[in-house]
Design an enzyme around this catalytic site. Sequence first.
Site, PDB file in Angstrom:
ATOM      1  N   HIS A 130       0.814  -1.217   0.000  1.00 66.61           N
ATOM      2  CA  HIS A 130       0.000   0.000   0.000  1.00 66.61           C
ATOM      3  C   HIS A 130       0.848   1.268   0.000  1.00 66.61           C
ATOM      4  CE1 HIS A 130      -3.176  -2.887   0.689  1.00 66.61           C
ATOM      5  NE2 HIS A 130      -3.885  -2.012   0.014  1.00 66.61           N
TER       6      HIS A 130
ATOM      7  N   ARG B 212     -15.291   2.005  -1.338  1.00 73.00           N
ATOM      8  CA  ARG B 212     -14.959   0.702  -0.777  1.00 73.00           C
ATOM      9  C   ARG B 212     -15.003   0.826   0.743  1.00 73.00           C
ATOM     10  NH1 ARG B 212      -9.889  -2.400  -1.330  1.00 73.00           N
ATOM     11  NH2 ARG B 212      -8.786  -0.615  -0.467  1.00 73.00           N
TER      12      ARG B 212
ATOM     13  N   GLU C  28     -11.122 -10.837  -4.472  1.00 76.62           N
ATOM     14  CA  GLU C  28      -9.689 -10.733  -4.201  1.00 76.62           C
ATOM     15  C   GLU C  28      -9.146 -11.898  -3.383  1.00 76.62           C
ATOM     16  OE1 GLU C  28      -8.845  -6.902  -2.513  1.00 76.62           O
ATOM     17  OE2 GLU C  28     -10.443  -6.996  -1.062  1.00 76.62           O
TER      18      GLU C  28
ATOM     19  N   ASP D  13      -4.597  -8.259  -4.209  1.00 72.19           N
ATOM     20  CA  ASP D  13      -4.769  -9.315  -3.212  1.00 72.19           C
ATOM     21  C   ASP D  13      -5.008 -10.665  -3.872  1.00 72.19           C
ATOM     22  OD1 ASP D  13      -4.373  -8.230  -0.641  1.00 72.19           O
ATOM     23  OD2 ASP D  13      -6.178  -7.037  -0.914  1.00 72.19           O
TER      24      ASP D  13
ATOM     25  N   ARG E 282       2.425  -9.432  -0.520  1.00 76.02           N
ATOM     26  CA  ARG E 282       2.642  -8.352  -1.494  1.00 76.02           C
ATOM     27  C   ARG E 282       3.537  -7.243  -0.976  1.00 76.02           C
ATOM     28  NH1 ARG E 282      -3.481  -5.739  -1.570  1.00 76.02           N
ATOM     29  NH2 ARG E 282      -2.540  -3.777  -2.178  1.00 76.02           N
TER      30      ARG E 282
ATOM     31  N   CYS F 153      -9.923  -3.357 -10.342  1.00 75.83           N
ATOM     32  CA  CYS F 153      -9.460  -2.127  -9.687  1.00 75.83           C
ATOM     33  C   CYS F 153      -8.100  -2.306  -9.039  1.00 75.83           C
ATOM     34  CB  CYS F 153     -10.487  -1.635  -8.665  1.00 75.83           C
ATOM     35  SG  CYS F 153     -10.740  -2.780  -7.310  1.00 75.83           S
TER      36      CYS F 153
HETATM   37  C1  PEP Z   1      -6.628  -5.092  -4.569  1.00 75.92           C
HETATM   38  O1  PEP Z   1      -6.394  -5.887  -3.669  1.00 75.92           O
HETATM   39  O2  PEP Z   1      -6.344  -5.302  -5.773  1.00 75.92           O
HETATM   40  C2  PEP Z   1      -7.250  -3.796  -4.256  1.00 75.92           C
HETATM   41  C3  PEP Z   1      -7.643  -2.977  -5.198  1.00 75.92           C
HETATM   42  O3  PEP Z   1      -7.367  -3.446  -2.945  1.00 75.92           O
HETATM   43  P1  PEP Z   1      -6.114  -2.959  -2.062  1.00 75.92           P
HETATM   44  O4  PEP Z   1      -4.938  -2.781  -2.995  1.00 75.92           O
HETATM   45  O5  PEP Z   1      -6.489  -1.698  -1.413  1.00 75.92           O
HETATM   46  O6  PEP Z   1      -5.911  -4.086  -1.122  1.00 75.92           O
HETATM   47 MG    MG Z   2      -7.289  -5.561  -1.747  1.00 77.02          MG
END
Ligand code: PEP
Ligand code: MG
Length: 585
Positions: A209, A353, A452, A476, A486, A523
């Site tokens: 993130h 979200r 995800e 995810d 990740r 997304c």
């Molecule tokens: C994802 O997991 O691809 C997603 C869009 O959510 P985040 O990256 O915020 O976990």
């Molecule tokens: Mg995610």
Amino acid sequence: MTFAIHGLPVARGVAIGRAVLVASSRLDVAHTFIRPDQVDSEIARLSAAREAVTEELQRLMATLPKDAPGELAGVLEVHLLLLQDPTIRADVRRWVTERLYNAEWALTSQLEVLGRQFDQMEDDYLRERKADVEQVVERVLRHLKGAALPVVAAAAAPRVPRQHDLALEDTLDVPLVLVAHDLSPADMLQFKQSVYAGFVTDVGGKTSHTAIVARSMDIPAVVGARSASQLVRQDDWVIIDGDAGVMIVDPSPIILAEYGFKQRQGELERGRLARLKNTPAVTLDGVKIELLANIEEPADTVAALAAGAVGVGLFRSEFLFMGRHGKLPDEEEQYAAYRAAVEGMHGLPVTIRTVDVGADKPLDDSRHDAAHLNPALGRRAIRWCLAEPAMFLTQLRAILRAAAHGKVMILIPMLAHVSEIRQTLELVDKAREQLDQRGAVHGPVQLGAMIEVPAAALSVRLFLRYFDYLSIGTNDLIQYTLAIDRADESVADLYDQLHPAVLHLVADTIAEGARQAKPVAVCGEMAGDPGMTRLLLGLGLRSFSMHPSQILQVKQEVLRADVGKLTEWAQAVLASDEPGALLEV
Ligand code: PEP
Ligand code: MG
């Protein structure tokens, strides 16, 4: 001597500037430039804080109980000596007078320099004195906090002439590049409006993130650069190549010239892409594609519209909840934020979200306890929301109220079980009832689920029975399909968005949505990767959500694509043992 440090590319472009080393624990210190006419008052602030600490320490010494351990008085004496040290004082002042750093920034900059010197000392006793310097600085910082801050905001920093020996003598402003061991996503958000032209961190994966926020800031960034924060010194000249994932330290004039050229090329390319802003995203064979924006805060809607987004496909609402020392935003605060995002998009749809904290997005750094051995598999996202129904209901009410101001879609992260789906839907109904009971205005919403977790991708039909639309969170989905953290740079090479298992889960989800005539978006970061656009189009994807900074590049791919021709090729990629090889041709 020039040397390069390799990490993972996160956000494209080239930044050339001076390194600012910041320990993550000191990121909450204000980093602002002062005006030249504020130098004296800033030095006066420093002196006042230093004197206050001196008095504090002298008082402590005078009131030490008789039975206090002897070393305590010794430590206080060392602290007093450090405070009075003329060299340290002069060095701290120099950051203010020559660089126009505010007092806090000057102090922490010099602390980084001193810390490095202490680390290199042979003598154990002397090396350990680093802790004393840190404690003294913390005390002075605490006093500065109470004093008024300089009035010049970071974003309005003046152009500061600086001295250096490289090929930039004519340049009037020298960009600054932040180098840190680690930055939390909340730290990154705090730096969104900051003076920095680029970032490098020792840790982090490409879809951590922290990396995601760096990408949303659209400035060159490299993560996972291992020991960068140890190898770079405060104020070193550095180049960040965000495309290659490399930081070059102390570049020679030839390398500087080369990267200066690359930087200008990048700017020209951006200028060229900007002309696509108002061009509808339609393929050569006439298929209309929806390009949406991912945002972290309502203010990001400005960038979303500027990039020509036709809506927000992912508002990561958790950023409203992070770094608040346990005090979560109440319904009014959340309502104001969601409403601002909805109004900011001027009638275009906004997908909010629900809060997704946990894993590498702790609510608070201090609450991020290592007791949970696998936080990514623990109580995150919807699991946390269902465990804290009062908090979740508050958020749902705020979103439903914001929906009275425009088109709002709710998106639920990390669902895997039908029981979670049912509980979530019940809570949405309950939130509506609560609003009705108090006569509060609310609007209609579409409800969607994120795909995800592999379990969700494998039960898409079940999900489609309950939801209006789906959005694939590839970040995810890849993490959980391949069992790769990740955020862990040591396994970053195994994080493969083209693994056949990942592609099958993505393809099957898109296909099932099409069969049932329900919208499916992507997304995750895959949607903003122009190298993936053709494949996703060939697999039938019609809705992509990404950082605003990526929209025009992806649009360019869309405009050049012929979906009719891509469909068969995409099936061949899907059937291949090594899809990556087919994608390169
Ligand atoms: C994802 O997991 O691809 C997603 C869009 O959510 P985040 O990256 O915020 O976990
Ligand atoms: Mg995610």
